[in-house]
Design a protein around this motif. Structure first.
Motif, PDB file in Angstrom:
ATOM      1  N   SER A 166       0.862  -1.180   0.000  1.00 15.57           N
ATOM      2  CA  SER A 166       0.000   0.000   0.000  1.00 15.57           C
ATOM      3  C   SER A 166       0.895   1.227   0.000  1.00 15.57           C
ATOM      4  O   SER A 166       1.767   1.361   0.866  1.00 15.57           O
ATOM      5  CB  SER A 166      -0.895  -0.013   1.239  1.00 15.57           C
ATOM      6  OG  SER A 166      -1.580   1.213   1.348  1.00 15.57           O
ATOM      7  N   HIS A 167       0.692   2.114  -0.985  1.00 17.92           N
ATOM      8  CA  HIS A 167       1.546   3.298  -1.103  1.00 17.92           C
ATOM      9  C   HIS A 167       0.802   4.408  -1.826  1.00 17.92           C
ATOM     10  O   HIS A 167       0.241   4.188  -2.901  1.00 17.92           O
ATOM     11  CB  HIS A 167       2.831   2.934  -1.866  1.00 17.92           C
ATOM     12  CG  HIS A 167       3.796   4.068  -2.024  1.00 17.92           C
ATOM     13  ND1 HIS A 167       4.343   4.737  -0.953  1.00 17.92           N
ATOM     14  CD2 HIS A 167       4.313   4.654  -3.132  1.00 17.92           C
ATOM     15  CE1 HIS A 167       5.160   5.679  -1.395  1.00 17.92           C
ATOM     16  NE2 HIS A 167       5.155   5.655  -2.715  1.00 17.92           N
ATOM     17  N   LYS A 195      -2.646   3.753  -3.167  1.00 16.04           N
ATOM     18  CA  LYS A 195      -2.768   2.700  -4.185  1.00 16.04           C
ATOM     19  C   LYS A 195      -2.473   1.328  -3.583  1.00 16.04           C
ATOM     20  O   LYS A 195      -1.605   1.201  -2.711  1.00 16.04           O
ATOM     21  CB  LYS A 195      -1.801   2.948  -5.341  1.00 16.04           C
ATOM     22  CG  LYS A 195      -1.985   4.260  -6.067  1.00 16.04           C
ATOM     23  CD  LYS A 195      -1.033   4.341  -7.257  1.00 16.04           C
ATOM     24  CE  LYS A 195      -0.947   5.749  -7.814  1.00 16.04           C
ATOM     25  NZ  LYS A 195      -0.061   6.617  -7.051  1.00 16.04           N
ATOM     26  N   ARG A 196      -3.177   0.336  -4.064  1.00 20.68           N
ATOM     27  CA  ARG A 196      -2.867  -1.063  -3.768  1.00 20.68           C
ATOM     28  C   ARG A 196      -1.967  -1.547  -4.900  1.00 20.68           C
ATOM     29  O   ARG A 196      -2.389  -1.596  -6.053  1.00 20.68           O
ATOM     30  CB  ARG A 196      -4.143  -1.904  -3.693  1.00 20.68           C
ATOM     31  CG  ARG A 196      -3.885  -3.391  -3.469  1.00 20.68           C
ATOM     32  CD  ARG A 196      -5.161  -4.220  -3.534  1.00 20.68           C
ATOM     33  NE  ARG A 196      -5.974  -4.008  -2.343  1.00 20.68           N
ATOM     34  CZ  ARG A 196      -7.120  -3.339  -2.316  1.00 20.68           C
ATOM     35  NH1 ARG A 196      -7.586  -2.790  -3.438  1.00 20.68           N
ATOM     36  NH2 ARG A 196      -7.814  -3.195  -1.206  1.00 20.68           N
ATOM     37  N   LYS A 197      -0.721  -1.864  -4.589  1.00 14.13           N
ATOM     38  CA  LYS A 197       0.241  -2.280  -5.613  1.00 14.13           C
ATOM     39  C   LYS A 197       0.444  -3.788  -5.508  1.00 14.13           C
ATOM     40  O   LYS A 197       0.827  -4.285  -4.448  1.00 14.13           O
ATOM     41  CB  LYS A 197       1.585  -1.554  -5.417  1.00 14.13           C
ATOM     42  CG  LYS A 197       1.503  -0.051  -5.634  1.00 14.13           C
ATOM     43  CD  LYS A 197       2.814   0.627  -5.253  1.00 14.13           C
ATOM     44  CE  LYS A 197       2.889   2.035  -5.798  1.00 14.13           C
ATOM     45  NZ  LYS A 197       3.120   2.138  -7.220  1.00 14.13           N
ATOM     46  N   HIS A 257       2.322  -7.147  -7.160  1.00 14.10           N
ATOM     47  CA  HIS A 257       3.377  -7.658  -8.044  1.00 14.10           C
ATOM     48  C   HIS A 257       3.179  -9.159  -8.211  1.00 14.10           C
ATOM     49  O   HIS A 257       3.015  -9.884  -7.235  1.00 14.10           O
ATOM     50  CB  HIS A 257       4.761  -7.368  -7.454  1.00 14.10           C
ATOM     51  CG  HIS A 257       5.881  -7.885  -8.301  1.00 14.10           C
ATOM     52  ND1 HIS A 257       6.414  -9.148  -8.135  1.00 14.10           N
ATOM     53  CD2 HIS A 257       6.551  -7.325  -9.343  1.00 14.10           C
ATOM     54  CE1 HIS A 257       7.370  -9.334  -9.033  1.00 14.10           C
ATOM     55  NE2 HIS A 257       7.464  -8.238  -9.781  1.00 14.10           N
ATOM     56  N   ALA A 267       2.963  -6.070 -12.823  1.00 15.59           N
ATOM     57  CA  ALA A 267       2.721  -5.169 -11.691  1.00 15.59           C
ATOM     58  C   ALA A 267       1.451  -4.381 -11.973  1.00 15.59           C
ATOM     59  O   ALA A 267       1.250  -3.890 -13.083  1.00 15.59           O
ATOM     60  CB  ALA A 267       3.902  -4.226 -11.506  1.00 15.59           C
ATOM     61  N   GLU A 268       0.588  -4.303 -10.960  1.00 13.29           N
ATOM     62  CA  GLU A 268      -0.671  -3.561 -11.098  1.00 13.29           C
ATOM     63  C   GLU A 268      -0.827  -2.587  -9.937  1.00 13.29           C
ATOM     64  O   GLU A 268      -0.427  -2.892  -8.813  1.00 13.29           O
ATOM     65  CB  GLU A 268      -1.874  -4.514 -11.106  1.00 13.29           C
ATOM     66  CG  GLU A 268      -1.970  -5.396 -12.321  1.00 13.29           C
ATOM     67  CD  GLU A 268      -3.222  -6.263 -12.319  1.00 13.29           C
ATOM     68  OE1 GLU A 268      -3.757  -6.502 -13.401  1.00 13.29           O
ATOM     69  OE2 GLU A 268      -3.666  -6.702 -11.226  1.00 13.29           O
ATOM     70  N   ASP A 269      -1.400  -1.415 -10.227  1.00 17.10           N
ATOM     71  CA  ASP A 269      -1.770  -0.446  -9.195  1.00 17.10           C
ATOM     72  C   ASP A 269      -3.275  -0.261  -9.248  1.00 17.10           C
ATOM     73  O   ASP A 269      -3.832  -0.020 -10.331  1.00 17.10           O
ATOM     74  CB  ASP A 269      -1.117   0.922  -9.446  1.00 17.10           C
ATOM     75  CG  ASP A 269       0.388   0.915  -9.246  1.00 17.10           C
ATOM     76  OD1 ASP A 269       0.944  -0.160  -8.930  1.00 17.10           O
ATOM     77  OD2 ASP A 269       1.005   1.989  -9.409  1.00 17.10           O
ATOM     78  N   TYR A 270      -3.923  -0.363  -8.080  1.00 19.81           N
ATOM     79  CA  TYR A 270      -5.359  -0.114  -7.966  1.00 19.81           C
ATOM     80  C   TYR A 270      -5.579   1.061  -7.012  1.00 19.81           C
ATOM     81  O   TYR A 270      -4.857   1.199  -6.019  1.00 19.81           O
ATOM     82  CB  TYR A 270      -6.090  -1.332  -7.393  1.00 19.81           C
ATOM     83  CG  TYR A 270      -6.138  -2.530  -8.292  1.00 19.81           C
ATOM     84  CD1 TYR A 270      -7.238  -2.751  -9.122  1.00 19.81           C
ATOM     85  CD2 TYR A 270      -5.103  -3.451  -8.320  1.00 19.81           C
ATOM     86  CE1 TYR A 270      -7.296  -3.867  -9.954  1.00 19.81           C
ATOM     87  CE2 TYR A 270      -5.148  -4.559  -9.150  1.00 19.81           C
ATOM     88  CZ  TYR A 270      -6.245  -4.757  -9.964  1.00 19.81           C
ATOM     89  OH  TYR A 270      -6.293  -5.855 -10.791  1.00 19.81           O
ATOM     90  N   ARG A 306      -1.111  -1.261 -15.306  1.00 22.52           N
ATOM     91  CA  ARG A 306      -0.711  -2.666 -15.455  1.00 22.52           C
ATOM     92  C   ARG A 306       0.490  -2.679 -16.380  1.00 22.52           C
ATOM     93  O   ARG A 306       0.433  -2.107 -17.474  1.00 22.52           O
ATOM     94  CB  ARG A 306      -1.823  -3.533 -16.039  1.00 22.52           C
ATOM     95  CG  ARG A 306      -1.357  -5.004 -16.230  1.00 22.52           C
ATOM     96  CD  ARG A 306      -2.390  -5.852 -16.950  1.00 22.52           C
ATOM     97  NE  ARG A 306      -3.565  -6.042 -16.135  1.00 22.52           N
ATOM     98  CZ  ARG A 306      -4.817  -5.955 -16.604  1.00 22.52           C
ATOM     99  NH1 ARG A 306      -5.037  -5.655 -17.877  1.00 22.52           N
ATOM    100  NH2 ARG A 306      -5.847  -6.154 -15.806  1.00 22.52           N
TER     101      ARG A 306
END
Length: 199
Positions: A19-20, A23-25, A27, A37-40, A50
């Motif tokens: 978590s940063h 965003k939920r990252k 890998h 790698a995805e960021d939500y 993505r």
């Protein structure tokens, strides 16, 4: 079902969750050595980024290739005046999905909407954008449909044009929507490692 297989591939990958900056990252490391790698967005659960990378046959780590999100900028410093750079007025192609649609945005297209034609080419499994003035042409696939082995449907396709940006939307099929919801439930079960925002 193919989309079931893709969901299983994602579930079987080694996953790390961080978590940063809101965003939920996630890998993913797949059995074949590929990485994703995805960021939500933590509030809306929307996919922001993505990207993929894989090692070369010699084992060298490749560059990240963006599938969804802003294109990666060149690492060349802006002070390098002798470096040849892409003109900032050139069309910029990027994908930015919504909850219900795959969506692509092409900025810096200074033509009226009636110049554009957007169509599906089922035999080549791609979407084609072209202009009647022959100034722009783009052919691209929908990796999500390819991975799930779903056909392209011309009735799912639409486009609009505003502020010199062409926005192409493709309505997500039910199979994709249900697979995404299932995956999101899985991702929310992962323990998030919190990274301080100053990093």
């Amino acid at each position: 079902m193919a989309d079931r297989n893709w969901t299983d591939v994602l579930k079987s990958a080694r996953r790390t969750a961080l978590s940063h900056d809101g965003k939920r990252k996630i890998h993913y490391l797949f059995k074949d050595g590929k990485e994703m790698a995805e960021d939500y967005d933590l509030k809306t659960d929307e996919l922001i980024v993505r990207k993929w990378r894989q090692k070369s046959p010699l084992g060298v780590q490749g560059q990240w290739q963006v599938e969804v999100g802003e294109p990666l900028t060149s690492s060349a410093s802006s002070s390098d005046s002798d470096v040849i750079k892409e003109s900032c007025s050139n069309p910029v192609f990027m994908r930015k999905d919504t909850k219900s649609s795959f969506q692509w945005r092409i900025r810096n297209l200074f033509y009226p909407k009636d110049v554009f034609s957007v169509s599906v080419e089922p035999s080549e499994r791609c979407i084609i954008i072209k202009t009647s003035n022959k100034k722009y042409y783009k052919k691209f696939s929908v990796p999500d449909l390819d991975r799930s082995e779903l056909p392209l449907d011309s009735s799912a396709l639409s486009f609009t044009h505003a502020n010199n940006t062409l926005i192409v939307s493709y309505k997500k099929p039910e199979e994709i929507l249900s697979a995404e919801q299932e995956l999101l439930r899985e991702l929310k079960k992962l323990t998030l490692t919190l990274i301080p925002s100053e990093f």
